[in-house]
Design a protein around this motif. Structure first.
Motif, PDB file in Angstrom:
ATOM      1  N   SER A   1      -6.062   2.226 -17.457  1.00 26.52           N
ATOM      2  CA  SER A   1      -4.655   2.626 -17.563  1.00 26.52           C
ATOM      3  C   SER A   1      -4.313   3.061 -18.980  1.00 26.52           C
ATOM      4  O   SER A   1      -3.471   3.935 -19.179  1.00 26.52           O
ATOM      5  CB  SER A   1      -3.729   1.491 -17.120  1.00 26.52           C
ATOM      6  OG  SER A   1      -3.806   0.399 -18.004  1.00 26.52           O
TER       7      SER A   1
ATOM      8  N   HIS B   1      -0.216   7.463  -2.326  1.00 25.87           N
ATOM      9  CA  HIS B   1      -0.511   8.216  -3.544  1.00 25.87           C
ATOM     10  C   HIS B   1      -0.434   7.357  -4.792  1.00 25.87           C
ATOM     11  O   HIS B   1      -0.229   7.864  -5.884  1.00 25.87           O
ATOM     12  CB  HIS B   1       0.445   9.402  -3.655  1.00 25.87           C
ATOM     13  CG  HIS B   1       0.276  10.368  -2.532  1.00 25.87           C
ATOM     14  ND1 HIS B   1       1.035  10.286  -1.388  1.00 25.87           N
ATOM     15  CD2 HIS B   1      -0.590  11.381  -2.338  1.00 25.87           C
ATOM     16  CE1 HIS B   1       0.655  11.243  -0.555  1.00 25.87           C
ATOM     17  NE2 HIS B   1      -0.331  11.913  -1.096  1.00 25.87           N
TER      18      HIS B   1
ATOM     19  N   ALA C   1       0.840  -1.208   0.000  1.00 29.61           N
ATOM     20  CA  ALA C   1       0.000   0.000   0.000  1.00 29.61           C
ATOM     21  C   ALA C   1       0.868   1.249   0.000  1.00 29.61           C
ATOM     22  O   ALA C   1       1.822   1.353   0.754  1.00 29.61           O
ATOM     23  CB  ALA C   1      -0.903  -0.011   1.221  1.00 29.61           C
TER      24      ALA C   1
ATOM     25  N   TYR D   1      -2.375   4.168  -7.078  1.00 36.57           N
ATOM     26  CA  TYR D   1      -3.670   3.537  -7.315  1.00 36.57           C
ATOM     27  C   TYR D   1      -3.492   2.419  -8.327  1.00 36.57           C
ATOM     28  O   TYR D   1      -2.748   2.566  -9.294  1.00 36.57           O
ATOM     29  CB  TYR D   1      -4.690   4.556  -7.844  1.00 36.57           C
ATOM     30  CG  TYR D   1      -4.827   5.749  -6.942  1.00 36.57           C
ATOM     31  CD1 TYR D   1      -5.638   5.690  -5.816  1.00 36.57           C
ATOM     32  CD2 TYR D   1      -4.123   6.917  -7.183  1.00 36.57           C
ATOM     33  CE1 TYR D   1      -5.752   6.776  -4.967  1.00 36.57           C
ATOM     34  CE2 TYR D   1      -4.234   8.008  -6.334  1.00 36.57           C
ATOM     35  CZ  TYR D   1      -5.048   7.926  -5.245  1.00 36.57           C
ATOM     36  OH  TYR D   1      -5.159   8.995  -4.405  1.00 36.57           O
ATOM     37  N   ASP D   2      -4.175   1.298  -8.144  1.00 37.40           N
ATOM     38  CA  ASP D   2      -4.165   0.209  -9.108  1.00 37.40           C
ATOM     39  C   ASP D   2      -5.300   0.446 -10.096  1.00 37.40           C
ATOM     40  O   ASP D   2      -6.441   0.684  -9.705  1.00 37.40           O
ATOM     41  CB  ASP D   2      -4.353  -1.139  -8.412  1.00 37.40           C
ATOM     42  CG  ASP D   2      -3.134  -1.542  -7.590  1.00 37.40           C
ATOM     43  OD1 ASP D   2      -2.021  -1.121  -7.954  1.00 37.40           O
ATOM     44  OD2 ASP D   2      -3.297  -2.268  -6.605  1.00 37.40           O
ATOM     45  N   LEU D   3      -4.974   0.381 -11.386  1.00 37.29           N
ATOM     46  CA  LEU D   3      -5.960   0.599 -12.438  1.00 37.29           C
ATOM     47  C   LEU D   3      -6.098  -0.650 -13.282  1.00 37.29           C
ATOM     48  O   LEU D   3      -5.130  -1.379 -13.493  1.00 37.29           O
ATOM     49  CB  LEU D   3      -5.528   1.753 -13.347  1.00 37.29           C
ATOM     50  CG  LEU D   3      -5.334   3.125 -12.705  1.00 37.29           C
ATOM     51  CD1 LEU D   3      -4.780   4.110 -13.726  1.00 37.29           C
ATOM     52  CD2 LEU D   3      -6.632   3.633 -12.147  1.00 37.29           C
TER      53      LEU D   3
END
Length: 97
Positions: free
Chosen positions: A28, A19, A16, A21-23
């Motif tokens: 993406s 700032h 984690a 983020y998983d896309l």
């Protein structure tokens, strides 16, 4: 990298980060950055595609845990101390044989 005005797209995060983020693939590919920002797209390592050593160890642990025999059921208090002679709600009256 807000101060550098750079957005970096790479593989999914392994921990984690506040700032990051998983896309998904669709989002993406459509990502755009503010005007004047640079977008760096890091290609995933093709050699890293299969399961890692950690993945295999986690799988082996899960299989071992599933194969472990279930513990024997613990006797109820009535079975341990005597026979049940009455009940009131969740309370039981046991004989003192």
């Amino acid at each position: 990298m807000y101060a550098d005005q750079t957005a970096v797209l790479g593989p999914l995060a392994t921990y984690a980060e506040p700032h990051a983020y998983d896309l998904c693939v669709a989002h993406s590919e459509r990502l755009s950055a503010p005007r004047g920002w640079e977008v760096l797209r890091l290609a995933p390592d093709p050699a890293a595609k299969g399961p890692s050593g950690d993945d295999l160890l986690a799988l082996a642990d899960a299989v071992r845990e599933a194969a472990r025999p279930a513990p024997a059921p613990r006797p109820t208090p009535a079975e341990e101390t005597g026979r049940e002679v009455g009940r009131r709600g969740h309370l039981r009256m046991l004989s003192s044989d």
